[in-house]
Scaffold this motif. Structure first.
Motif, PDB file in Angstrom:
ATOM      1  N   PRO A   7     -10.218 -60.411 -85.681  1.00 26.99           N
ATOM      2  CA  PRO A   7     -10.967 -59.461 -86.517  1.00 26.99           C
ATOM      3  C   PRO A   7     -11.254 -58.142 -85.804  1.00 26.99           C
ATOM      4  CG  PRO A   7     -11.860 -61.663 -86.770  1.00 26.99           C
ATOM      5  CD  PRO A   7     -10.871 -61.736 -85.644  1.00 26.99           C
ATOM      6  N   ALA A   8     -11.703 -58.204 -84.564  1.00 29.41           N
ATOM      7  CA  ALA A   8     -11.999 -56.963 -83.837  1.00 29.41           C
ATOM      8  C   ALA A   8     -10.725 -56.178 -83.575  1.00 29.41           C
ATOM      9  CB  ALA A   8     -12.708 -57.288 -82.522  1.00 29.41           C
ATOM     10  N   ARG A   9      -9.641 -56.864 -83.233  1.00 28.33           N
ATOM     11  CA  ARG A   9      -8.384 -56.172 -82.940  1.00 28.33           C
ATOM     12  C   ARG A   9      -7.783 -55.548 -84.201  1.00 28.33           C
ATOM     13  NH1 ARG A   9      -7.146 -61.115 -78.941  1.00 28.33           N
ATOM     14  NH2 ARG A   9      -7.399 -60.018 -76.945  1.00 28.33           N
ATOM     15  N   ARG A  10      -7.868 -56.251 -85.305  1.00 32.76           N
ATOM     16  CA  ARG A  10      -7.347 -55.677 -86.560  1.00 32.76           C
ATOM     17  C   ARG A  10      -8.154 -54.438 -86.943  1.00 32.76           C
ATOM     18  NH1 ARG A  10      -6.716 -59.590 -91.451  1.00 32.76           N
ATOM     19  NH2 ARG A  10      -5.581 -57.770 -92.219  1.00 32.76           N
ATOM     20  N   THR A  11      -9.456 -54.489 -86.743  1.00 33.78           N
ATOM     21  CA  THR A  11     -10.286 -53.332 -87.072  1.00 33.78           C
ATOM     22  C   THR A  11      -9.986 -52.176 -86.139  1.00 33.78           C
ATOM     23  OG1 THR A  11     -12.028 -54.774 -87.935  1.00 33.78           O
ATOM     24  CG2 THR A  11     -12.655 -52.527 -87.352  1.00 33.78           C
ATOM     25  N   ALA A  12      -9.828 -52.442 -84.852  1.00 34.27           N
ATOM     26  CA  ALA A  12      -9.463 -51.383 -83.904  1.00 34.27           C
ATOM     27  C   ALA A  12      -8.128 -50.758 -84.305  1.00 34.27           C
ATOM     28  CB  ALA A  12      -9.386 -51.944 -82.494  1.00 34.27           C
ATOM     29  N   HIS A  13      -7.186 -51.589 -84.740  1.00 35.77           N
ATOM     30  CA  HIS A  13      -5.877 -51.096 -85.181  1.00 35.77           C
ATOM     31  C   HIS A  13      -6.030 -50.214 -86.420  1.00 35.77           C
ATOM     32  CE1 HIS A  13      -1.907 -51.407 -87.242  1.00 35.77           C
ATOM     33  NE2 HIS A  13      -1.459 -51.277 -86.013  1.00 35.77           N
ATOM     34  N   TYR A  14      -6.877 -50.650 -87.359  1.00 35.39           N
ATOM     35  CA  TYR A  14      -7.130 -49.857 -88.561  1.00 35.39           C
ATOM     36  C   TYR A  14      -7.735 -48.506 -88.195  1.00 35.39           C
ATOM     37  CZ  TYR A  14      -9.457 -48.233 -92.806  1.00 35.39           C
ATOM     38  OH  TYR A  14      -9.894 -47.461 -93.859  1.00 35.39           O
ATOM     39  N   LEU A  15      -8.717 -48.510 -87.299  1.00 36.92           N
ATOM     40  CA  LEU A  15      -9.343 -47.257 -86.869  1.00 36.92           C
ATOM     41  C   LEU A  15      -8.307 -46.316 -86.262  1.00 36.92           C
ATOM     42  CD1 LEU A  15     -12.596 -48.670 -85.206  1.00 36.92           C
ATOM     43  CD2 LEU A  15     -12.450 -47.465 -87.388  1.00 36.92           C
ATOM     44  N   LEU A  16      -7.455 -46.864 -85.417  1.00 37.24           N
ATOM     45  CA  LEU A  16      -6.426 -46.047 -84.770  1.00 37.24           C
ATOM     46  C   LEU A  16      -5.452 -45.477 -85.794  1.00 37.24           C
ATOM     47  CD1 LEU A  16      -6.306 -45.468 -81.765  1.00 37.24           C
ATOM     48  CD2 LEU A  16      -4.514 -47.184 -81.539  1.00 37.24           C
ATOM     49  N   MET A  17      -5.071 -46.277 -86.763  1.00 37.89           N
ATOM     50  CA  MET A  17      -4.162 -45.811 -87.816  1.00 37.89           C
ATOM     51  C   MET A  17      -4.787 -44.657 -88.610  1.00 37.89           C
ATOM     52  SD  MET A  17      -1.233 -47.410 -87.815  1.00 37.89           S
ATOM     53  CE  MET A  17      -0.644 -47.082 -89.487  1.00 37.89           C
ATOM     54  N   GLN A  18      -6.054 -44.798 -88.961  1.00 33.25           N
ATOM     55  CA  GLN A  18      -6.721 -43.783 -89.769  1.00 33.25           C
ATOM     56  C   GLN A  18      -6.926 -42.481 -88.987  1.00 33.25           C
ATOM     57  OE1 GLN A  18      -7.895 -43.981 -93.209  1.00 33.25           O
ATOM     58  NE2 GLN A  18      -6.289 -45.526 -93.027  1.00 33.25           N
ATOM     59  N   ILE A  19      -7.249 -42.616 -87.716  1.00 36.50           N
ATOM     60  CA  ILE A  19      -7.512 -41.430 -86.895  1.00 36.50           C
ATOM     61  C   ILE A  19      -6.222 -40.680 -86.583  1.00 36.50           C
ATOM     62  CG2 ILE A  19      -8.277 -40.677 -84.602  1.00 36.50           C
ATOM     63  CD1 ILE A  19     -10.332 -43.088 -84.813  1.00 36.50           C
ATOM     64  N   THR A  20      -5.212 -41.406 -86.113  1.00 34.74           N
ATOM     65  CA  THR A  20      -3.969 -40.742 -85.701  1.00 34.74           C
ATOM     66  C   THR A  20      -3.058 -40.410 -86.873  1.00 34.74           C
ATOM     67  OG1 THR A  20      -2.822 -42.858 -85.338  1.00 34.74           O
ATOM     68  CG2 THR A  20      -4.028 -41.927 -83.471  1.00 34.74           C
ATOM     69  N   GLY A  21      -3.205 -41.134 -87.975  1.00 38.84           N
ATOM     70  CA  GLY A  21      -2.304 -40.926 -89.103  1.00 38.84           C
ATOM     71  C   GLY A  21      -2.896 -40.157 -90.264  1.00 38.84           C
ATOM     72  N   GLU A  22      -4.205 -40.331 -90.471  1.00 36.95           N
ATOM     73  CA  GLU A  22      -4.841 -39.722 -91.638  1.00 36.95           C
ATOM     74  C   GLU A  22      -5.821 -38.617 -91.256  1.00 36.95           C
ATOM     75  OE1 GLU A  22      -3.829 -40.505 -94.615  1.00 36.95           O
ATOM     76  OE2 GLU A  22      -2.488 -42.067 -93.843  1.00 36.95           O
ATOM     77  N   GLY A  23      -6.014 -38.392 -89.968  1.00 36.46           N
ATOM     78  CA  GLY A  23      -6.894 -37.313 -89.534  1.00 36.46           C
ATOM     79  C   GLY A  23      -8.360 -37.559 -89.820  1.00 36.46           C
ATOM     80  N   ARG A  24      -8.772 -38.822 -89.840  1.00 38.02           N
ATOM     81  CA  ARG A  24     -10.178 -39.138 -90.097  1.00 38.02           C
ATOM     82  C   ARG A  24     -10.913 -39.363 -88.783  1.00 38.02           C
ATOM     83  NH1 ARG A  24     -11.004 -43.585 -94.552  1.00 38.02           N
ATOM     84  NH2 ARG A  24     -13.041 -42.547 -94.623  1.00 38.02           N
ATOM     85  N   LEU A  25     -12.162 -38.993 -88.741  1.00 36.25           N
ATOM     86  CA  LEU A  25     -12.971 -39.140 -87.536  1.00 36.25           C
ATOM     87  C   LEU A  25     -13.612 -40.522 -87.483  1.00 36.25           C
ATOM     88  CD1 LEU A  25     -14.667 -35.634 -87.548  1.00 36.25           C
ATOM     89  CD2 LEU A  25     -13.031 -36.464 -85.839  1.00 36.25           C
ATOM     90  N   MET A  26     -13.867 -40.999 -86.281  1.00 34.97           N
ATOM     91  CA  MET A  26     -14.460 -42.316 -86.088  1.00 34.97           C
ATOM     92  C   MET A  26     -15.792 -42.437 -86.827  1.00 34.97           C
ATOM     93  SD  MET A  26     -14.106 -45.273 -84.320  1.00 34.97           S
ATOM     94  CE  MET A  26     -13.202 -44.970 -82.789  1.00 34.97           C
ATOM     95  N   ALA A  27     -16.648 -41.439 -86.692  1.00 38.30           N
ATOM     96  CA  ALA A  27     -17.968 -41.502 -87.332  1.00 38.30           C
ATOM     97  C   ALA A  27     -17.845 -41.616 -88.839  1.00 38.30           C
ATOM     98  CB  ALA A  27     -18.784 -40.271 -86.950  1.00 38.30           C
ATOM     99  N   GLU A  28     -16.900 -40.920 -89.417  1.00 35.57           N
ATOM    100  CA  GLU A  28     -16.664 -40.982 -90.858  1.00 35.57           C
ATOM    101  C   GLU A  28     -16.211 -42.376 -91.274  1.00 35.57           C
ATOM    102  OE1 GLU A  28     -13.259 -39.311 -93.957  1.00 35.57           O
ATOM    103  OE2 GLU A  28     -13.518 -38.337 -92.006  1.00 35.57           O
ATOM    104  N   LEU A  29     -15.307 -42.957 -90.499  1.00 32.75           N
ATOM    105  CA  LEU A  29     -14.806 -44.289 -90.811  1.00 32.75           C
ATOM    106  C   LEU A  29     -15.909 -45.333 -90.727  1.00 32.75           C
ATOM    107  CD1 LEU A  29     -11.484 -44.000 -88.818  1.00 32.75           C
ATOM    108  CD2 LEU A  29     -11.644 -44.289 -91.296  1.00 32.75           C
ATOM    109  N   ILE A  30     -16.750 -45.226 -89.709  1.00 29.40           N
ATOM    110  CA  ILE A  30     -17.856 -46.179 -89.555  1.00 29.40           C
ATOM    111  C   ILE A  30     -18.846 -46.018 -90.703  1.00 29.40           C
ATOM    112  CG2 ILE A  30     -19.828 -46.785 -88.104  1.00 29.40           C
ATOM    113  CD1 ILE A  30     -18.061 -46.050 -85.688  1.00 29.40           C
ATOM    114  N   ALA A  31     -19.155 -44.767 -91.058  1.00 29.57           N
ATOM    115  CA  ALA A  31     -20.084 -44.518 -92.164  1.00 29.57           C
ATOM    116  C   ALA A  31     -19.550 -45.061 -93.480  1.00 29.57           C
ATOM    117  CB  ALA A  31     -20.358 -43.024 -92.280  1.00 29.57           C
ATOM    118  N   ASP A  32     -18.242 -45.083 -93.628  1.00 28.50           N
ATOM    119  CA  ASP A  32     -17.617 -45.599 -94.846  1.00 28.50           C
ATOM    120  C   ASP A  32     -17.438 -47.116 -94.827  1.00 28.50           C
ATOM    121  OD1 ASP A  32     -17.513 -43.083 -95.882  1.00 28.50           O
ATOM    122  OD2 ASP A  32     -15.379 -42.764 -95.524  1.00 28.50           O
ATOM    123  N   GLY A  33     -17.936 -47.788 -93.781  1.00 29.24           N
ATOM    124  CA  GLY A  33     -17.938 -49.250 -93.768  1.00 29.24           C
ATOM    125  C   GLY A  33     -16.735 -49.907 -93.147  1.00 29.24           C
TER     126      GLY A  33
END
Length: 422
Positions: A7-33
């Motif tokens: 679970p933690a690794r899949r979430t870390a992978h999702y965060l990395l995908m969103q940041i490097t691929g979609e230009g989203r910031l970590m704080a934004e992703l966390i705030a969005d759940g």
């Protein structure tokens, strides 16, 4: 982590995908759940793993390059990067390799590449931490590195990159007694008066948190308020106030503080922070340009900026951004300086600051403000603990992550005290 750590690794992978691929910031992703379904331990580990991967991305890619004929799809590449980070951090190869093979296999498009993932990560496991340690400090992405080199030179940028890679210790601002706070939390008092705590762990469990004896604030971010000196009894405006560290500093020094921020959610956090530390300030939710109350003795303008000075703590920034918004930010900063000066009393002082490493958002803004406003002056900073070399030709204060290298660095900041004419 859970037994498999998936679970933690899949979430870390999702965060990395969103940041490097979609230009989203970590704080934004966390705030969005993004991590809402994880337990507390997995949530912390997922964020830490993603941040470690972002800090070491360039080095991870250099380790992977000999084993890849061409770059795989982003889903696979980010799984490999995370695998490199864990394997070179000493995690057991069996669990790491199996987890990232499964992450790759779960995606229908990349499922055929699970064999590649397995083979590459096992080769990385053979290199281990020794292979990681012999690589150079990770480079900043080119879109940002080039203007930084142009501004400060390669040697300075190399020092900044070392600071970014090392990450940031926890800095606290004491409500009253820095020495007492340092003794209570096991920290040290920095030359400028902030308290630095290495390996702090959970912030809310530190001594003095519940009592409101301190708040979290990078040592560099604590200096703009200190430039104003004695503010007791003065009417002071904190413009763009969230998350409230500077408003709390001003209130603790006895100022009559009005804190303004455009975000209702962020201003609610300011109010919560003020309540926790037992301080009071008037809080206003408003666009800075729509706030027109005047007659302030002093104004603190921490203007919206590129935030390039905060990469030690926010390693997602150079991968989520590309610099395309800088022009609009610079125009906004200029307009905010002009607006803030209108709200000051004659002879009032404006502290303009940005957490940016780019001169266009700092030194240049101050120089151009002097050119636009007849009679405006900049007061040279006189602060405990600063190096005279940090004072810029126009009279501002330039801070960089490579300063205090032996103490753990600091955020990049520019600040200047502008005095309105009579």
């Amino acid at each position: 982590m859970t037994q498999t750590g998936l679970p933690a690794r899949r979430t870390a992978h999702y965060l990395l995908m969103q940041i490097t691929g979609e230009g989203r910031l970590m704080a934004e992703l966390i705030a969005d759940g993004a991590m809402a379904r994880l337990d507390n331990d997995d949530r912390a580990r997922a964020q830490r793993l993603a941040n470690d991967a972002l800090r070491g991305l360039d080095r991870a890619d250099r380790m992977l390059k000999p084993y890849l004929k061409k770059a795989p799809p982003p889903h696979v590449m980010n799984a490999l990067r995370l695998g490199v980070i864990e394997l070179c951090g000493g995690e057991a190869a069996h669990g790491v390799v199996n987890a990232y093979v499964e992450i790759v296999a779960r995606n229908k498009r990349t499922q055929p590449m699970k064999g590649l993932t397995n083979a590459v990560l096992r080769k990385i496991a053979d290199e281990g931490p020794a292979g990681w340690d012999k690589r150079a400090v990770p480079l900043t992405p080119g879109w940002l590195r080039q203007p930084l080199v142009a501004a400060w030179g390669r040697e300075a940028v190399t020092g900044m990159e070392a600071a970014h890679f090392a990450g940031a210790p926890l800095d606290l601002t004491a409500k009253t007694d820095a020495e007492a706070v340092a003794n209570a939390v096991g920290g040290t008092v920095l030359p400028t008066g902030s308290v630095r705590v290495p390996n702090a762990g959970q912030v809310s469990t530190l001594a003095g948190f519940a009592a409101g004896d301190w708040w979290v604030q990078d040592a560099a971010a604590a200096l703009p308020v200190k430039l104003l000196g004695d503010v007791k009894g003065l009417k002071v405006l904190d413009l763009c106030a969230a998350p409230g560290g500077k408003a709390m500093q001003l209130a603790a020094l006895g100022a009559d503080v009005t804190a303004v921020d455009i975000s209702e959610r962020r201003m609610a956090r300011v109010s919560e922070n003020l309540q926790r530390v037992g301080l009071t300030a008037k809080t206003v939710v408003s666009d800075a340009f729509e706030f027109t109350e005047d007659g302030f003795d002093a104004i603190l303008l921490d203007a919206p900026c590129s935030a390039t000075g905060t990469i030690r703590r926010h390693p997602d920034l150079p991968y989520a951004k590309d610099g395309s918004e800088f022009g609009a930010l610079i125009d906004q900063q200029e307009a905010m300086i002009d607006h803030a000066l209108r709200l000051l009393k004659p002879q009032g002082r404006l502290v303009f600051c940005t957490c940016s490493l780019l001169p266009d958002e700092g030194e240049v803004q101050a120089e151009e403000a002097l050119a636009r406003h007849k009679g405006l002056t900049i007061e040279a900073p006189h602060l405990q603990g600063i190096d005279p070399d940090w004072i810029t030709p126009e009279g501002g204060l330039r801070l960089r992550p490579d300063y205090w290298a032996d103490l753990g660095g600091m955020d990049g900041f520019y600040m200047a005290v502008m005095r309105k004419p009579a």
